[in-house]
Design an enzyme around this catalytic site. Structure first.
Site, PDB file in Angstrom:
ATOM      1  N   THR A 154       0.827  -1.204   0.000  1.00 19.58           N
ATOM      2  CA  THR A 154       0.000   0.000   0.000  1.00 19.58           C
ATOM      3  C   THR A 154       0.860   1.253   0.000  1.00 19.58           C
ATOM      4  O   THR A 154       0.582   2.210  -0.727  1.00 19.58           O
ATOM      5  CB  THR A 154      -0.950   0.010   1.217  1.00 19.58           C
ATOM      6  OG1 THR A 154      -1.719  -1.199   1.206  1.00 19.58           O
ATOM      7  CG2 THR A 154      -1.889   1.192   1.175  1.00 19.58           C
ATOM      8  N   CYS A 155       1.912   1.268   0.793  1.00 19.36           N
ATOM      9  CA  CYS A 155       2.802   2.437   0.845  1.00 19.36           C
ATOM     10  C   CYS A 155       3.481   2.635  -0.503  1.00 19.36           C
ATOM     11  O   CYS A 155       3.561   3.762  -1.016  1.00 19.36           O
ATOM     12  CB  CYS A 155       3.841   2.276   1.947  1.00 19.36           C
ATOM     13  SG  CYS A 155       3.136   2.106   3.598  1.00 19.36           S
ATOM     14  N   ALA A 156       3.965   1.561  -1.089  1.00 17.20           N
ATOM     15  CA  ALA A 156       4.607   1.644  -2.397  1.00 17.20           C
ATOM     16  C   ALA A 156       3.617   2.151  -3.443  1.00 17.20           C
ATOM     17  O   ALA A 156       3.965   2.989  -4.282  1.00 17.20           O
ATOM     18  CB  ALA A 156       5.160   0.275  -2.794  1.00 17.20           C
TER      19      ALA A 156
END
EC number: 1.11.1.24
Length: 166
Positions: free
Chosen positions: A59-61
């Protein structure tokens, strides 16, 4: 303190996000070349602060990829991707992904950014990392929008955040 969840399990942050209409607090974060940068270094530009726990999660990526693509179209705006990842990991990720439109910044030294902005995770397995947040600042460093993503594994509402720049 904000109550958020990690895969449905409640966790908390150390405080509340800055209020819309207030001047953002200065910060000292580390760039990929290990130099320091603060809020005043971006004076005159609108800022998207894309804040997240770690680039080592899907999700962060995805949020960094999304904002990198959006940043190519944003005039007078810089996108700062902020986490407690080491600057080396941030540089490696952006290099491998070919991401050149965002600026990665690390809060690894002291974690003061996360504490001062009220978004450090206070408990649970991710304690000490940053929660998933988007903050928009105008050219004078005034907060115009905030979004605390309630479930850490969810992506932010990109459309709402980018509309706040208009």
């Amino acid at each position: 303190m904000a109550k958020i969840t990690l895969q449905g399990n409640q966790i908390n942050t150390v405080g509340e996000l800055p209020e819309v209409g207030t001047k953002a607090k200065n910060f000292s974060l580390v760039k990929s070349d290990l130099s320091r940068v603060g809020l005043n270094d971006f004076k005159g530009s609108k800022l998207v602060l894309n804040i997240f726990p770690s680039l080592d999660t899907g999700t962060c990526a995805a949020s960094v990829r999304y904002f990198n693509k959006a940043a190519a179209e944003l005039k007078g705006t810089k996108v700062l991707c902020i986490s407690r990842d080491l600057p080396f990991a941030q540089a490696r990720f952006c290099g491998a992904e070919g991401l050149e439109n965002v600026i990665t910044l690390s809060d690894f030294v002291t974690g003061e950014f996360g504490k001062n902005y009220g978004l450090e995770i206070a408990d649970g397995p991710l304690a000490g990392l940053h929660s998933r947040v988007v903050i928009i600042l105008d050219e004078n460093g005034v907060v115009t929008y905030t979004q605390q993503v309630p479930e850490i594994v969810d992506e932010p509402n990109y459309e709402e955040a980018l509309n706040a720049l208009k």
